[in-house]
Design a protein around this motif. Sequence first.
Motif, PDB file in Angstrom:
ATOM      1  N   MET A   1       0.819  -1.206   0.000  1.00 40.29           N
ATOM      2  CA  MET A   1       0.000   0.000   0.000  1.00 40.29           C
ATOM      3  C   MET A   1       0.860   1.266   0.000  1.00 40.29           C
ATOM      4  SD  MET A   1      -3.089  -0.678  -0.414  1.00 40.29           S
ATOM      5  CE  MET A   1      -4.542  -1.676  -0.067  1.00 40.29           C
TER       6      MET A   1
ATOM      7  N   ALA B   1       0.453   2.125  -7.090  1.00 43.15           N
ATOM      8  CA  ALA B   1      -0.497   1.113  -7.535  1.00 43.15           C
ATOM      9  C   ALA B   1      -0.543   1.037  -9.054  1.00 43.15           C
ATOM     10  CB  ALA B   1      -1.897   1.438  -7.005  1.00 43.15           C
TER      11      ALA B   1
ATOM     12  N   PRO C   1      -5.663   0.438 -12.995  1.00 45.43           N
ATOM     13  CA  PRO C   1      -6.737  -0.560 -13.063  1.00 45.43           C
ATOM     14  C   PRO C   1      -7.346  -0.627 -14.457  1.00 45.43           C
ATOM     15  CG  PRO C   1      -7.558   1.440 -12.032  1.00 45.43           C
ATOM     16  CD  PRO C   1      -6.079   1.660 -12.270  1.00 45.43           C
TER      17      PRO C   1
ATOM     18  N   ARG D   1      -3.820  -6.248  -9.018  1.00 40.56           N
ATOM     19  CA  ARG D   1      -3.775  -4.964  -8.302  1.00 40.56           C
ATOM     20  C   ARG D   1      -4.310  -5.128  -6.879  1.00 40.56           C
ATOM     21  NH1 ARG D   1      -7.700  -0.768  -8.159  1.00 40.56           N
ATOM     22  NH2 ARG D   1      -6.802   1.288  -7.734  1.00 40.56           N
TER      23      ARG D   1
ATOM     24  N   HIS E   1      -5.852  -3.394  -3.750  1.00 39.25           N
ATOM     25  CA  HIS E   1      -6.601  -2.157  -3.549  1.00 39.25           C
ATOM     26  C   HIS E   1      -7.620  -2.329  -2.434  1.00 39.25           C
ATOM     27  CE1 HIS E   1      -8.970  -4.694  -6.220  1.00 39.25           C
ATOM     28  NE2 HIS E   1     -10.046  -4.039  -5.810  1.00 39.25           N
TER      29      HIS E   1
END
Length: 491
Positions: free
Chosen positions: A184, A188, A191, A331, A333
Amino acid sequence: MSAFDELMAFQHQTEALSQVAGRLGWDQETVMPRGAAPQRAEEMGALEAVLHARRTDPRVGDWLAAIDDGALDAVGAAKLRHIRRSYARNTKLPEDLATALAKLTSRSQGIWAEARANNDVAHFLPTLKEVVALKREAAAALADGGDLYDALLEDYEPSTSAAEIGAMFDRMRPRLVALLDRVMGATAPTPLSGQFAEVGQLRVSDKLAAAFGYNSDHGRIDKAVHPFSSGSGLDVRITTRVAEHDPFNCFYSTIHEVGHATYEQNIDHAYLLTPLGEGVSMGVHESQSRIYENQLGRSRAFTSWLFGQMQDQFGAMNVTDPEAFYRAVNRVHPGYIRTEADEVQYNLHVMLRFDLERQLVAGTLEVDDLEAAWNQRFAADFGVAVDVPANGVLQDVHWSVGLFGYFPTYSLGNVYAGCLYQALRKAVPELEADLAKGDPSAALAWLRDNLQTHGGLYEPRDVIARACGFEPSEAPLLDYLDAKFGDLYGV
């Protein structure tokens, strides 16, 4: 006929009736008219009464007493082990309680679905109170003075205790949280975004089911609110779901359920409609669905093939190359939904449910306080406040149908999958090259020959140890996660 032969003939009919009950459940989740729910509850209750009467028939006890276990081969001894366990368990459970549970959980499922669709917790809580009360009563009858939660867990993972699972979670949590914190704190991946038509998603879903070995001559794929697999032997059906903004939901639900389904389809047909003719436990079952979905289906090699399939079906996407696509698939998230959780956070979702349902069964948490307890725990574990009940306490079907003790088997499945993947990579050196061509057949053959074909022949941990060559532990899973996401995020 010998006592063993008579018992097996009797058991054959019991297993067949159990499959009929499962088919009614599949129908209820897929094509049953909404207005049929009250009648279906009566049907399920009636069939459960018949099944309970057979499972507790005094003749079963007489046959078991008359059989010389020492005269049996390994297959016969395994069949007897399952029947003895079932008989000892079911004779503790009153028939009226078993019937009441079957009726209530059939009815409760529809009430939960309505509550979830409308984000209306109050609509579901009165029914959930009834379910919890009956499950506590059943647990007390089955536990015979022992731990109530262990008594329910036995249905899904025999010879495993809540204390053992709790200790495993205590060992897993620090490494999972540390990995999550590192990930985290990194950048990232982009998406996947856009609209992906249902018809196109289902075409790709069908290709994925075929690639992962699903035999459609003995099954079918339908849609459901909560994807599941149903049946065994010659009739094994699965469901998936579609969200037009999130094709991964459909694709990986399909791969996951195909993992369950091919396990059932690949069990030695000599075990059909016997106690060995189904997966040996839900933890072992989940090991198949999770290794199909994650270690194989979310691998860099396989997603490169899937990227091509997506381009063929949907054209250009905002994610423009196989590596970016792999990163989008994996990913990490923040999210609310367990079934959509990434591999890093998934087991934390299970730990939350495990703790809450243990408290519900023990009576230290009441149903009226469940939503608040869920929301408080979720915020503490994931750093996000639950926005609506459908993303919180109403998201899973399990409690509505009385599956208390089921949730920890998801994490056991992940642990077992980690062990199997470690052994699989050594056994199939061409794995990555095959997956890059969309061809996991060599991996599937190894899983079939080393695990799936055995059905219920061995105990759960034993079948994993036999396949892997070592006793299962959480270490291979945690090492795999550290390596995969450390590489993916540069941490």
